[in-house]
Write a protein that holds these residues in place. Structure first.
Motif, PDB file in Angstrom:
ATOM      1  N   ARG A 130       0.845  -1.186   0.000  1.00 47.47           N
ATOM      2  CA  ARG A 130       0.000   0.000   0.000  1.00 47.47           C
ATOM      3  C   ARG A 130       0.880   1.235   0.000  1.00 47.47           C
ATOM      4  O   ARG A 130       2.063   1.169   0.354  1.00 47.47           O
ATOM      5  CB  ARG A 130      -0.901  -0.017   1.236  1.00 47.47           C
ATOM      6  CG  ARG A 130      -1.855  -1.225   1.226  1.00 47.47           C
ATOM      7  CD  ARG A 130      -2.698  -1.252   2.478  1.00 47.47           C
ATOM      8  NE  ARG A 130      -3.496  -0.040   2.602  1.00 47.47           N
ATOM      9  CZ  ARG A 130      -4.012   0.387   3.752  1.00 47.47           C
ATOM     10  NH1 ARG A 130      -3.815  -0.303   4.855  1.00 47.47           N
ATOM     11  NH2 ARG A 130      -4.711   1.488   3.789  1.00 47.47           N
ATOM     12  N   PRO A 131       0.333   2.380  -0.428  1.00 47.18           N
ATOM     13  CA  PRO A 131       1.164   3.595  -0.450  1.00 47.18           C
ATOM     14  C   PRO A 131       1.675   3.930   0.960  1.00 47.18           C
ATOM     15  O   PRO A 131       0.970   3.735   1.942  1.00 47.18           O
ATOM     16  CB  PRO A 131       0.226   4.689  -0.961  1.00 47.18           C
ATOM     17  CG  PRO A 131      -1.066   4.042  -1.270  1.00 47.18           C
ATOM     18  CD  PRO A 131      -1.032   2.612  -0.880  1.00 47.18           C
ATOM     19  N   LEU A 132       2.883   4.467   0.991  1.00 49.85           N
ATOM     20  CA  LEU A 132       3.506   4.750   2.293  1.00 49.85           C
ATOM     21  C   LEU A 132       2.672   5.722   3.127  1.00 49.85           C
ATOM     22  O   LEU A 132       2.499   5.533   4.320  1.00 49.85           O
ATOM     23  CB  LEU A 132       4.913   5.306   2.056  1.00 49.85           C
ATOM     24  CG  LEU A 132       5.650   5.763   3.321  1.00 49.85           C
ATOM     25  CD1 LEU A 132       5.823   4.618   4.292  1.00 49.85           C
ATOM     26  CD2 LEU A 132       7.003   6.381   2.981  1.00 49.85           C
ATOM     27  N   HIS A 133       2.137   6.772   2.490  1.00 50.97           N
ATOM     28  CA  HIS A 133       1.451   7.796   3.310  1.00 50.97           C
ATOM     29  C   HIS A 133       0.216   7.220   3.981  1.00 50.97           C
ATOM     30  O   HIS A 133      -0.160   7.622   5.077  1.00 50.97           O
ATOM     31  CB  HIS A 133       1.107   9.029   2.470  1.00 50.97           C
ATOM     32  CG  HIS A 133       0.060   8.802   1.419  1.00 50.97           C
ATOM     33  ND1 HIS A 133      -1.279   8.940   1.682  1.00 50.97           N
ATOM     34  CD2 HIS A 133       0.156   8.462   0.113  1.00 50.97           C
ATOM     35  CE1 HIS A 133      -1.956   8.681   0.565  1.00 50.97           C
ATOM     36  NE2 HIS A 133      -1.106   8.391  -0.393  1.00 50.97           N
TER      37      HIS A 133
ATOM     38  N   TYR B 237       7.872  -2.319   6.161  1.00 46.03           N
ATOM     39  CA  TYR B 237       8.425  -0.964   6.341  1.00 46.03           C
ATOM     40  C   TYR B 237       8.999  -0.865   7.732  1.00 46.03           C
ATOM     41  O   TYR B 237       8.320  -1.106   8.725  1.00 46.03           O
ATOM     42  CB  TYR B 237       7.329   0.101   6.182  1.00 46.03           C
ATOM     43  CG  TYR B 237       7.131   0.545   4.746  1.00 46.03           C
ATOM     44  CD1 TYR B 237       8.213   1.075   4.036  1.00 46.03           C
ATOM     45  CD2 TYR B 237       5.894   0.474   4.130  1.00 46.03           C
ATOM     46  CE1 TYR B 237       8.040   1.493   2.724  1.00 46.03           C
ATOM     47  CE2 TYR B 237       5.716   0.891   2.833  1.00 46.03           C
ATOM     48  CZ  TYR B 237       6.807   1.399   2.123  1.00 46.03           C
ATOM     49  OH  TYR B 237       6.637   1.820   0.854  1.00 46.03           O
TER      50      TYR B 237
ATOM     51  N   TYR C 243       9.337  11.760   2.203  1.00 48.56           N
ATOM     52  CA  TYR C 243       8.454  12.901   2.517  1.00 48.56           C
ATOM     53  C   TYR C 243       9.242  14.043   3.167  1.00 48.56           C
ATOM     54  O   TYR C 243       8.743  14.759   4.021  1.00 48.56           O
ATOM     55  CB  TYR C 243       7.296  12.494   3.441  1.00 48.56           C
ATOM     56  CG  TYR C 243       6.450  11.361   2.916  1.00 48.56           C
ATOM     57  CD1 TYR C 243       6.572  10.925   1.601  1.00 48.56           C
ATOM     58  CD2 TYR C 243       5.511  10.730   3.727  1.00 48.56           C
ATOM     59  CE1 TYR C 243       5.802   9.887   1.118  1.00 48.56           C
ATOM     60  CE2 TYR C 243       4.725   9.692   3.253  1.00 48.56           C
ATOM     61  CZ  TYR C 243       4.884   9.268   1.931  1.00 48.56           C
ATOM     62  OH  TYR C 243       4.131   8.253   1.456  1.00 48.56           O
TER      63      TYR C 243
ATOM     64  N   TRP D 107       9.606   8.755  -2.523  1.00 47.72           N
ATOM     65  CA  TRP D 107       9.336   7.360  -2.175  1.00 47.72           C
ATOM     66  C   TRP D 107       8.525   6.665  -3.262  1.00 47.72           C
ATOM     67  O   TRP D 107       9.023   6.547  -4.375  1.00 47.72           O
ATOM     68  CB  TRP D 107       8.647   7.281  -0.810  1.00 47.72           C
ATOM     69  CG  TRP D 107       8.744   5.901  -0.208  1.00 47.72           C
ATOM     70  CD1 TRP D 107       7.737   5.014  -0.025  1.00 47.72           C
ATOM     71  CD2 TRP D 107       9.922   5.257   0.240  1.00 47.72           C
ATOM     72  NE1 TRP D 107       8.191   3.862   0.523  1.00 47.72           N
ATOM     73  CE2 TRP D 107       9.554   3.965   0.700  1.00 47.72           C
ATOM     74  CE3 TRP D 107      11.292   5.617   0.298  1.00 47.72           C
ATOM     75  CZ2 TRP D 107      10.452   3.040   1.206  1.00 47.72           C
ATOM     76  CZ3 TRP D 107      12.184   4.707   0.823  1.00 47.72           C
ATOM     77  CH2 TRP D 107      11.767   3.432   1.265  1.00 47.72           C
ATOM     78  N   ASP D 108       7.318   6.287  -2.984  1.00 48.39           N
ATOM     79  CA  ASP D 108       6.580   5.511  -3.971  1.00 48.39           C
ATOM     80  C   ASP D 108       5.673   6.389  -4.826  1.00 48.39           C
ATOM     81  O   ASP D 108       4.748   5.920  -5.458  1.00 48.39           O
ATOM     82  CB  ASP D 108       5.763   4.408  -3.279  1.00 48.39           C
ATOM     83  CG  ASP D 108       4.869   4.985  -2.189  1.00 48.39           C
ATOM     84  OD1 ASP D 108       4.720   6.236  -2.146  1.00 48.39           O
ATOM     85  OD2 ASP D 108       4.331   4.203  -1.381  1.00 48.39           O
TER      86      ASP D 108
ATOM     87  N   PRO E 206       3.342  13.777  -2.215  1.00 42.27           N
ATOM     88  CA  PRO E 206       3.236  12.346  -1.937  1.00 42.27           C
ATOM     89  C   PRO E 206       2.225  12.031  -0.826  1.00 42.27           C
ATOM     90  O   PRO E 206       1.620  10.956  -0.844  1.00 42.27           O
ATOM     91  CB  PRO E 206       4.655  11.950  -1.524  1.00 42.27           C
ATOM     92  CG  PRO E 206       5.363  13.208  -1.221  1.00 42.27           C
ATOM     93  CD  PRO E 206       4.719  14.283  -2.041  1.00 42.27           C
ATOM     94  N   ALA E 207       2.043  12.900   0.138  1.00 46.00           N
ATOM     95  CA  ALA E 207       1.064  12.625   1.195  1.00 46.00           C
ATOM     96  C   ALA E 207      -0.148  13.538   1.033  1.00 46.00           C
ATOM     97  O   ALA E 207      -0.836  13.836   1.995  1.00 46.00           O
ATOM     98  CB  ALA E 207       1.699  12.803   2.568  1.00 46.00           C
TER      99      ALA E 207
END
Lengths: 95, 453
Positions: free
Chosen positions: A32-35, A63, B79, B99-100, B123-124
């Motif tokens: 899944r996306p990190l955030h 992670y 981030y 990152w991703d 990203p977030a």
């Protein structure tokens, strides 16, 4: 120490490129996306992100997240990159 | 309903204006600060973009690679707040901080080399400030074009702006309060002439001034002129009324004199009883006329009059000393020079004359006259060493129209006239037994300070 490094780091864990691995895994739908994983962790511990590494552990992607609390404690938590489940940590944090 | 005071009106309007102005200028400063911070950030991003472009090389495998990542640690931490991304044909290079995530570049036809500024999402999900440039690689690296982007978190800029606003807020509040206070002082200074008008009107009322004057600001001068014109009109009216009162007095005095003459003729014809009756009636009428005239005259003169006691007293004594009753008396005076009462000099003279004649008539050897100022009033005391009047008869004596001496000519009338004048001037006349003799105390409203104009 050497043993630890060998055991802890997967063969391809070059920090310069783990983000590319993460992106590919995300595109393949393996993680899944990190955030999305990070937000509940930061919220739960009231801590700020210091560093993230993506590791291969026992066949799954994990992670390893290093955080710092407002009162200055640094700790790490492992999070299953596919499910977002927090893994029992041996590095303290006490949560 | 009482109207809102001018001071409160002006103060409220001023406070609202100041608050709005300070708020607007604070917001303006915050906007300027924001623009400044954004400009600085874009300059920094431009430098970072050059750094990113300098590091692009082609790996032995043929793929593009970034060999010298910019030194800033924010590019390394996921981030981290600073991001770069290079989109080229057949490959995408990204900073580790992304990152991703891949920055979604807008479909944008860029002239080569031109820098474009974008607001993108990070990203977030955070807003990013990004600059993008299209470049063409040297032939050694394939000669192809690519889009290079460097971005930073907008939240940092917003935090800087919010910090600036919270730093600025206390100063804005202090400035607002200071300006409102200054406005209050300004209003007080500006409205001072209004207080001066009140003071001048009070002066006119107490007789220290006759008119308000002309030394007022242009804004209130019309009002002051109107008041002065009103005072002048009233003065003329009073003068006409006094003239009419004088005409009335003259008109009645002659018929009364004639009536007394007729009574004399009746007496000569031997009808003494009828004559005495008519004389008594005519005398009563004359007393009433005299008293009413004195009262009317004093009231008509109003309170703008001013009379010094010492000269009035001197004038009365000059006359009384020539009479048989006044010549042989020892006159003791204790009257401060310059002491004045709010009365017409004629009225003061008449009241003093009545009291002094009365004292001269009853005194054995001396009459003592003192004047003392106390609490905005002046008390004039006339004290004789005559037989006096028993305390229980003083009340009866001061009853309206009564006479102390039914044989003597008009002594009670003298006291009554003095009392009417005193009452018309908002003062009073009281009698007190002295040892020996009688003390008449005439209290009249005083005037403070020297006369104006």
């Amino acid at each position: 120490m050497l043993l630890g490094a060998v055991a802890g780091l997967p063969a391809a864990a070059d920090p310069e490129y783990d983000h590319n691995r993460a992106q590919r895994a995300l595109e393949r739908g393996e993680i899944r996306p990190l955030h999305a994983l990070l937000a509940p962790v930061e919220q739960r511990f009231g801590a700020r992100l210091l560093e993230v590494e993506l590791r291969q552990e026992r066949g799954r992607l994990v992670y390893e997240i290093k955080l710092i609390t407002p009162d200055g404690r640094i700790f790490e938590v492992g999070v299953d990159a596919a499910t977002g489940v927090m893994l029992p940590s041996d590095l303290g944090g006490g949560h | 309903m009482r109207r809102l005071s001018l001071r409160v009106r002006l103060a409220c309007a001023g406070a609202v204006t100041v608050a709005v102005a300070i708020t607007l200028s604070s917001l303006g400063l915050a906007a300027l600060f924001d623009a400044h911070v954004t400009r600085r950030a874009l300059v920094e991003l431009s430098v970072q973009l050059d750094q990113v472009l300098a590091g692009v090389e082609r790996a032995p495998s043929g793929a593009l690679e970034q060999t010298a990542t910019p030194a800033d640690p924010r590019f390394q931490r996921p981030y981290g707040g600073l991001y770069w991304q290079i989109a080229a044909e057949g490959g995408m290079l990204r900073s580790r901080s992304l990152w991703d995530y891949e920055i979604p570049l807008p479909v944008d036809e860029l002239r080569d080399g031109a820098e474009h500024v974008h607001e993108l999402s990070g990203p977030a999900g955070q807003p990013l400030l990004a600059i993008e440039r299209s470049v063409v690689l040297p032939r050694r690296l394939g000669g192809s074009g690519m889009r290079a982007t460097v971005a930073m978190d907008r939240t940092e800029l917003a935090a800087a702006r919010n910090g600036f606003i919270s730093d600025l807020a206390p100063y804005s509040v202090v400035l607002t309060v200071a300006l409102i206070l200054a406005g209050w002082v300004q209003i007080a200074v500006g409205l001072r002439p209004l207080r001066m008008i009140r003071q001048r009107v009070a002066d006119v009322r107490s007789g220290r001034a006759r008119r308000l004057g002309a030394d007022f600001p242009a804004e209130v001068l019309p009002l002051v002129r109107e008041v002065d014109a009103l005072l002048a009109a009233r003065g003329e009216e009073v003068a006409r009324a006094r003239t009419r009162a004088g005409d009335l007095a003259h008109g009645l005095k002659t018929p009364l004199q004639a009536l007394l003459g007729e009574a004399g003729r009746l007496r000569a014809e031997g009808r003494a009883g009828v004559a005495a009756d008519i004389e008594a009636i005519a005398g009563a009428m004359r007393r009433h006329v005299d008293r009413e005239l004195a009262r009317t005259r004093v009231a008509m003169r109003g309170h703008e009059a001013r009379a010094e006691i010492a000269p009035a007293l001197a004038g009365v004594l000059r006359v009384v000393r020539r009479t048989g009753e006044g010549a042989g008396r020892d006159w003791q005076l204790e009257v401060p020079a310059g002491l004045a009462v709010a009365a017409d000099p004629d009225d003061l003279t008449e009241a003093l004359g009545a009291l002094i004649e009365n004292a001269a008539r009853h005194a054995r050897r001396r009459v003592r006259i003192t004047a003392v100022a106390a609490e905005r009033a002046v008390t004039i005391s006339v004290c004789d060493d005559g037989p006096g009047i028993p305390a229980d008869r003083i009340g009866a004596l001061m009853a309206r129209g009564a006479r102390a001496d039914t044989q003597g000519q008009g002594s009670g009338l003298g006291l009554a006239i003095a009392r009417d004048i005193a009452e018309a001037l908002e003062g009073e006349l009281t009698l007190h037994p002295a040892t020996p003799g009688l003390e008449a105390r005439l209290r009249l409203p005083g005037v403070c300070g020297p006369p104006r104009q």
